[in-house]
Design an enzyme around this catalytic site. Structure first.
Site, PDB file in Angstrom:
ATOM      1  NE  ARG A  24      -3.742  -0.479   2.237  1.00  0.00           N
ATOM      2  CZ  ARG A  24      -4.078  -1.399   3.133  1.00  0.00           C
ATOM      3  NH1 ARG A  24      -3.646  -1.311   4.377  1.00  0.00           N
ATOM      4  NH2 ARG A  24      -4.855  -2.404   2.799  1.00  0.00           N
ATOM      5  CG  ASP A 104       0.953  -4.773   6.900  1.00  0.00           C
ATOM      6  OD1 ASP A 104       0.320  -3.798   7.314  1.00  0.00           O
ATOM      7  OD2 ASP A 104       0.540  -5.947   7.008  1.00  0.00           O
ATOM      8  CG  ASP A 106       0.135 -10.487   7.275  1.00  0.00           C
ATOM      9  OD1 ASP A 106      -0.021  -9.847   6.220  1.00  0.00           O
ATOM     10  OD2 ASP A 106       0.979 -11.387   7.403  1.00  0.00           O
ATOM     11  CG  ASP A 108      -3.730  -4.910  11.038  1.00  0.00           C
ATOM     12  OD1 ASP A 108      -2.653  -4.314  10.864  1.00  0.00           O
ATOM     13  OD2 ASP A 108      -4.307  -5.543  10.138  1.00  0.00           O
ATOM     14  CG  ASP A 121      -6.427  -8.576   9.614  1.00  0.00           C
ATOM     15  OD1 ASP A 121      -7.579  -8.954   9.342  1.00  0.00           O
ATOM     16  OD2 ASP A 121      -6.035  -7.416   9.443  1.00  0.00           O
ATOM     17  CD  GLU A 124      -3.989 -10.252   5.848  1.00  0.00           C
ATOM     18  OE1 GLU A 124      -3.397  -9.685   4.921  1.00  0.00           O
ATOM     19  OE2 GLU A 124      -4.787  -9.665   6.613  1.00  0.00           O
TER      20      GLU A 124
END
Length: 177
Positions: A24, A104, A106, A108, A121, A124
């Protein structure tokens, strides 16, 4: 060249995945404070580009906190009903004159205005840990940093202290004039 961006500079923020692919990009964040230990930024209605090329615009002002030693970053979103926090478990930031960058990982933590929180997450994270072969040492570091972050939330430490957001949102508003 300093290892951090200077105050007042408008920078991009690049988030990557462990395998090196872009995750992102936040187009414009103004640096409110930059040191070798941490960077505090502010943005509002900034363009965000996802890895697949989709774009969206953030809805509210946010104060971002990145640390050079801790494996997380914290985004405080200022909404009418209070401050919401989105905390990314991530590598410490690096600055290379192109952008502030981090990996990142994953996991959070979402924090609500009443300081209740949710770990998000986990599925994930486990999937990517297997697919991208996160080393065991990274897994341990991240799990330790989840606990550190929860401690900060419970103690109202750093960005979770009300005066932190009041101060830095005020600085950000001064740049907006």
């Amino acid at each position: 060249m300093p290892a951090y961006p200077r105050e007042g500079k408008i920078i991009q923020i690049h988030s990557y995945k462990h395998n090196g692919t872009i995750h992102r990009i936040w187009q414009e964040t103004v640096v409110l404070k930059g040191t070798s230990a941490y960077v505090i930024g502010g943005n509002d209605k900034t363009l965000v580009m996802e890895a697949d090329g989709r774009t969206w615009v953030t809805r509210e002002p946010a104060i971002c906190f990145f640390h050079a030693k801790h494996w997380f970053n914290i985004i405080a979103m200022i909404r009418e009903d209070g401050v919401y926090y989105y905390c990314n478990l991530s590598s410490p930031f690096v600055w290379d004159d192109e952008a502030l960058k981090y990996i990142d990982y994953d996991l959070d933590i979402k924090v609500f205005p009443d300081m209740t929180y949710m770990l998000l997450d986990e599925d994930e994270y486990e999937r990517h840990r297997r697919e991208m072969n996160y080393p065991d040492v990274i897994d341990r570091i991240l799990k330790n940093n989840v606990q550190k972050l929860i401690g900060w939330i419970q103690e109202r430490k750093g960005p979770f202290a009300p005066e932190f957001i009041d101060k830095w949102y005020g600085v950000f508003q001064a740049y907006q004039k």
